[in-house]
Design an enzyme around this catalytic site. Structure first.
Site, mmCIF file in Angstrom:
data_model
loop_
_atom_site.group_PDB
_atom_site.id
_atom_site.type_symbol
_atom_site.label_atom_id
_atom_site.label_comp_id
_atom_site.label_asym_id
_atom_site.label_seq_id
_atom_site.Cartn_x
_atom_site.Cartn_y
_atom_site.Cartn_z
ATOM 1 N N LEU A 1 3.479 1.191 -0.638
ATOM 2 C CA LEU A 1 2.520 1.529 -1.583
ATOM 3 C C LEU A 1 1.378 0.991 -1.909
ATOM 4 O O LEU A 1 0.113 1.668 -1.337
ATOM 5 C CB LEU A 1 3.305 1.206 -3.158
ATOM 6 C CG LEU A 1 2.186 2.125 -4.103
ATOM 7 C CD1 LEU A 1 1.504 3.977 -3.982
ATOM 8 C CD2 LEU A 1 2.699 1.847 -5.498
ATOM 9 N N THR A 2 1.437 0.197 -1.880
ATOM 10 C CA THR A 2 -0.140 -1.256 -1.724
ATOM 11 C C THR A 2 -1.060 -0.881 -1.233
ATOM 12 O O THR A 2 -1.998 -0.156 -0.632
ATOM 13 C CB THR A 2 0.708 -2.771 -1.959
ATOM 14 O OG1 THR A 2 0.714 -2.937 -3.176
ATOM 15 C CG2 THR A 2 -0.906 -3.494 -2.272
ATOM 16 N N PHE B 1 -0.022 17.624 -11.297
ATOM 17 C CA PHE B 1 -0.012 18.136 -10.188
ATOM 18 C C PHE B 1 1.219 16.637 -8.944
ATOM 19 O O PHE B 1 0.962 15.580 -9.334
ATOM 20 C CB PHE B 1 -1.522 18.115 -10.056
ATOM 21 C CG PHE B 1 -2.567 17.665 -9.942
ATOM 22 C CD1 PHE B 1 -2.321 16.007 -9.135
ATOM 23 C CD2 PHE B 1 -3.441 17.171 -10.957
ATOM 24 C CE1 PHE B 1 -3.978 14.925 -9.548
ATOM 25 C CE2 PHE B 1 -4.205 16.307 -11.601
ATOM 26 C CZ PHE B 1 -4.270 15.252 -11.171
ATOM 27 N N VAL C 1 3.301 10.868 -3.781
ATOM 28 C CA VAL C 1 3.579 9.075 -3.153
ATOM 29 C C VAL C 1 4.669 8.759 -3.406
ATOM 30 O O VAL C 1 5.267 8.694 -4.548
ATOM 31 C CB VAL C 1 2.486 8.112 -4.263
ATOM 32 C CG1 VAL C 1 2.192 7.213 -4.070
ATOM 33 C CG2 VAL C 1 0.986 8.734 -4.001
ATOM 34 N N GLY C 2 5.415 8.022 -2.287
ATOM 35 C CA GLY C 2 7.002 7.538 -2.310
ATOM 36 C C GLY C 2 7.216 6.724 -1.203
ATOM 37 O O GLY C 2 5.831 7.226 -0.086
ATOM 38 N N VAL C 3 7.925 5.766 -1.784
ATOM 39 C CA VAL C 3 8.284 5.254 -0.121
ATOM 40 C C VAL C 3 9.985 5.382 -0.144
ATOM 41 O O VAL C 3 10.940 5.163 -1.300
ATOM 42 C CB VAL C 3 8.036 3.520 -0.679
ATOM 43 C CG1 VAL C 3 8.314 2.615 0.250
ATOM 44 C CG2 VAL C 3 6.303 3.948 -0.671
ATOM 45 N N ARG D 1 9.381 -2.162 -2.661
ATOM 46 C CA ARG D 1 8.686 -3.685 -2.406
ATOM 47 C C ARG D 1 8.428 -4.628 -0.888
ATOM 48 O O ARG D 1 8.451 -5.675 -1.883
ATOM 49 C CB ARG D 1 9.655 -4.294 -3.776
ATOM 50 C CG ARG D 1 10.444 -3.303 -5.004
ATOM 51 C CD ARG D 1 8.967 -3.128 -5.656
ATOM 52 N NE ARG D 1 9.964 -2.417 -7.015
ATOM 53 C CZ ARG D 1 9.456 -0.803 -6.391
ATOM 54 N NH1 ARG D 1 9.229 -0.396 -5.765
ATOM 55 N NH2 ARG D 1 10.209 -0.838 -8.040
ATOM 56 N N ARG D 2 7.957 -3.909 -0.266
ATOM 57 C CA ARG D 2 7.702 -4.709 0.709
ATOM 58 C C ARG D 2 6.312 -4.740 1.554
ATOM 59 O O ARG D 2 5.362 -4.524 1.934
ATOM 60 C CB ARG D 2 8.190 -4.441 2.433
ATOM 61 C CG ARG D 2 9.279 -4.325 2.119
ATOM 62 C CD ARG D 2 9.766 -4.627 3.476
ATOM 63 N NE ARG D 2 10.979 -4.245 3.951
ATOM 64 C CZ ARG D 2 11.642 -3.489 4.635
ATOM 65 N NH1 ARG D 2 10.754 -3.407 6.246
ATOM 66 N NH2 ARG D 2 12.978 -2.588 5.281
ATOM 67 N N TYR E 1 0.495 1.762 -11.258
ATOM 68 C CA TYR E 1 -0.520 2.523 -11.161
ATOM 69 C C TYR E 1 -2.401 1.579 -11.069
ATOM 70 O O TYR E 1 -3.202 1.254 -10.853
ATOM 71 C CB TYR E 1 -1.135 4.342 -10.423
ATOM 72 C CG TYR E 1 -0.478 4.649 -10.048
ATOM 73 C CD1 TYR E 1 -0.983 4.219 -8.467
ATOM 74 C CD2 TYR E 1 0.428 5.551 -10.257
ATOM 75 C CE1 TYR E 1 -0.474 5.819 -7.524
ATOM 76 C CE2 TYR E 1 1.426 6.174 -9.927
ATOM 77 C CZ TYR E 1 0.765 6.021 -8.218
ATOM 78 O OH TYR E 1 1.287 6.680 -7.352
HETATM 79 C C1 LIG Z 1 7.079 3.956 -6.735
HETATM 80 C C2 LIG Z 1 6.601 3.365 -5.364
HETATM 81 C C3 LIG Z 1 6.132 4.072 -4.483
HETATM 82 C C4 LIG Z 1 6.590 2.011 -5.129
HETATM 83 O O1 LIG Z 1 6.607 1.169 -3.559
HETATM 84 P P1 LIG Z 1 6.479 0.167 -2.977
HETATM 85 O O2 LIG Z 1 6.359 0.494 -1.558
HETATM 86 O O3 LIG Z 1 7.821 -0.940 -3.359
HETATM 87 O O4 LIG Z 1 5.105 -0.404 -3.208
HETATM 88 P P2 LIG Z 1 4.707 -1.910 -3.171
HETATM 89 O O5 LIG Z 1 5.450 -3.053 -2.856
HETATM 90 O O6 LIG Z 1 3.465 -1.945 -2.260
HETATM 91 O O7 LIG Z 1 4.174 -2.850 -4.593
HETATM 92 C C5 LIG Z 1 3.306 -3.368 -5.065
HETATM 93 C C6 LIG Z 1 3.437 -3.461 -6.697
HETATM 94 O O8 LIG Z 1 4.010 -2.942 -7.458
HETATM 95 C C7 LIG Z 1 5.202 -3.244 -7.829
HETATM 96 N N1 LIG Z 1 5.619 -1.247 -8.832
HETATM 97 C C8 LIG Z 1 6.067 -0.779 -7.216
HETATM 98 N N2 LIG Z 1 6.669 0.360 -7.974
HETATM 99 C C9 LIG Z 1 6.389 -0.059 -9.639
HETATM 100 C C10 LIG Z 1 6.908 0.341 -10.434
HETATM 101 N N3 LIG Z 1 8.246 1.754 -10.614
HETATM 102 N N4 LIG Z 1 7.191 -0.027 -11.619
HETATM 103 C C11 LIG Z 1 6.476 -1.670 -11.482
HETATM 104 N N5 LIG Z 1 6.160 -1.974 -10.641
HETATM 105 C C12 LIG Z 1 6.218 -1.305 -9.810
HETATM 106 C C13 LIG Z 1 5.765 -3.967 -7.056
HETATM 107 O O9 LIG Z 1 6.637 -5.510 -8.038
HETATM 108 C C14 LIG Z 1 5.265 -4.893 -6.228
HETATM 109 O O10 LIG Z 1 4.258 -5.879 -7.434
HETATM 110 P P3 LIG Z 1 4.481 -7.518 -7.188
HETATM 111 O O11 LIG Z 1 3.229 -7.320 -5.815
HETATM 112 O O12 LIG Z 1 3.971 -8.290 -7.815
HETATM 113 O O13 LIG Z 1 5.187 -7.730 -6.293
HETATM 114 C C15 LIG Z 1 8.425 3.711 -4.570
HETATM 115 O O14 LIG Z 1 9.238 2.609 -5.487
HETATM 116 C C16 LIG Z 1 9.301 4.940 -4.694
HETATM 117 O O15 LIG Z 1 8.373 5.811 -3.670
HETATM 118 N N6 LIG Z 1 9.701 5.464 -6.500
HETATM 119 C C17 LIG Z 1 9.858 6.926 -6.379
HETATM 120 C C18 LIG Z 1 9.495 7.335 -5.834
HETATM 121 C C19 LIG Z 1 7.817 7.272 -7.235
HETATM 122 O O16 LIG Z 1 8.032 7.442 -8.531
HETATM 123 N N7 LIG Z 1 6.092 7.371 -6.509
HETATM 124 C C20 LIG Z 1 5.312 7.886 -7.685
HETATM 125 C C21 LIG Z 1 4.877 8.778 -7.746
HETATM 126 S S1 LIG Z 1 3.327 8.639 -8.786
#
Ligand SMILES: CC(C)(COP(=O)(O)OP(=O)(O)OC[C@H]1O[C@@H](n2cnc3c(N)ncnc32)[C@H](O)[C@@H]1OP(=O)(O)O)[C@@H](O)C(=O)NCCC(=O)NCCS
Length: 405
Positions: A88-89, A405, A76-78, A84-85, A118
């Protein structure tokens, strides 16, 4: 958002690689391709640009009572440019709705890079794990530690010993919630690889087997690194990757083999179960220097099927009012009757109200519902209902998935 084609695999890897600030050679990601199914890879696009990714593995995972099909969420990654757009949601929404529509798995599981991510998608922290740092000088066993004179240790090549490793792992797996089946590809690409990257500055993958005339009864996979301090005193280290045994004497002997390695003064044992018997074997358990953190996260994709698919430690017959905004088909009152292994929607008044992530956290039997209630997460409407469900969902041994995993 859509599933990807085989030709888009490099782009999928590139998103993950960037999101995780990865340091491994990109080719290492191709190993992962061997265990991923292409039709279970989902990507988000901004125009033609792939900006987000998520995958589901088809697992058989043990839950209380035995193995069931579970979707293992991973990769899972963005892209940093698109965070923060809501990408992931959107991916989580599509993935969970897709799992519900497919109807293959009632439960999803994952390892989280950060614990805060999560919960909002209905995942609950279902298992914990311990890291040990054991100075070998403090690793004496209690006098009651089991021993079997028929057992001996054998140094083996991990790949040569694969059949023994698999047999022991597969014997242990059905008894511990959280452990999942490893395919041939999984052993080959996730457990046995031994490149410089896999070694991470340590030596090659090593294997110790405890066996008797009937065959292997326990094994350890580990890496070691020799070293001497500025006074010429040996201070090598061992990193234990996994250790399984089919009986207590074999278990104790394999641990002894790891702890007694010549020239090594410390054993780092990562991701051990919270009820690891080593905590009973050491005469001075403080020497484990244990660090605690989260292991598996569980999401009940279909609450009714999930609750009807596990066994219970005590009888319960109650109405749960489940809160689940993210997967609305789960929301509302359902009656759980453990003796009949049934969980169905009902119009009867609720005995307990609780969010789906709290139910997911308790699903593998390792998270107390009483503690969740004390934290204000569960509301009891009928006195005794909380105790009833908490006792029913608790399970022994503690859940643990072993490898990320
Ligand atoms: C974690 C990740 C996937 C989040 O993706 P994103 O598209 O920015 O997430 P979203 O915009 O859908 O965020 C949804 C909500 O989760 C929160 N959120 C996202 N990442 C978060 C984090 N690392 N810690 C806490 N809150 C987080 C956002 O603030 C948002 O909250 P809001 O709706 O109250 O503003 C991205 O930052 C990423 O790729 N990180 C590095 C790789 C990683 O850690 N992947 C997860 C593997 S298990």
């Amino acid at each position: 958002m859509r599933p990807i084609e085989e030709s888009e695999w490099p782009a999928f890897v590139a998103v993950d690689y960037e999101a995780f600030s990865a340091t491994y050679p990109v080719e290492i990601a191709d190993r992962w391709r061997e265990v991923l199914e292409i039709d279970r890879l989902l990507s988000a696009f901004d125009g033609d640009l792939m900006v987000g990714c998520a995958a589901a593995l088809s697992f058989e995972m043990t839950v209380p009572g035995g193995p069931i099909p579970v979707a293992g969420v991973t990769s899972v990654g963005v892209l940093p440019s698109h965070r923060r757009r809501g990408v992931l949601t959107a991916l989580m929404t599509r993935q969970l709705h897709g799992l519900h529509e497919e109807g293959r798995e009632a439960v999803a599981a994952l390892y989280a890079s950060q614990a805060a991510i999560y919960g909002r998608f209905g995942y609950g922290r279902a298992a914990d794990t311990l890291n040990f740092r054991i100075p070998t000088h403090g690793s004496v066993f209690t006098r009651s530690a089991p021993a079997d004179p028929a057992l001996r240790l054998r140094v083996a090549g991990p790949a040569d010993a694969l059949a023994d490793l698999r047999r022991i792992y597969d014997a242990v797996r059905p008894g511990r919630p959280g452990m999942y089946a490893r395919s041939d590809g999984y052993w080959r690409t996730e457990i046995l690889p031994d490149t410089e990257h896999d070694r991470g500055g340590m030596g090659p993958l090593r294997c110790l087997i405890a066996e008797d005339a009937t065959g292997a009864r326990g094994y350890a996979l580990f890496r070691a690194k020799a070293g001497w301090d500025e006074h010429g005193v040996p201070d090598g280290e061992v990193r234990l990757l996994e250790l399984f045994a089919s009986d207590p004497a074999a278990y104790a002997l394999v641990w002894r083999g790891v702890l007694d390695r010549d020239l090594c003064t410390v054993v780092h044992a990562e991701r051990r179960p919270v009820d690891d018997p080593i905590t009973h074997l050491l005469a001075e358990p403080r020497q484990l220097h244990a660090g605690w953190f989260d292991d598996l996260w569980i999401r009940l994709v279909d609450v009714d099927r999930a609750l009807a698919s596990r066994a219970y430690a005590a009888p319960a017959d109650l109405v749960l009012d489940v809160q689940d905004e993210f997967c609305p088909w789960n929301a509302g009152r359902r009656r759980l009757v453990t003796d009949k292994a049934s969980c169905e929607p009902t119009g009867a008044p609720a005995d307990l109200t609780l969010p789906v992530d709290v139910l997911g956290a308790a699903y593998l039997g390792g998270r107390s519902l009483r503690a969740a209630a004390d934290a204000g997460l569960v509301r009891e409407h009928r006195p005794g209902a909380l105790r009833e469900l908490s006792a029913a969902m608790a399970w022994d041994p503690a859940p643990w998935g072993c490898r990320v995993f």
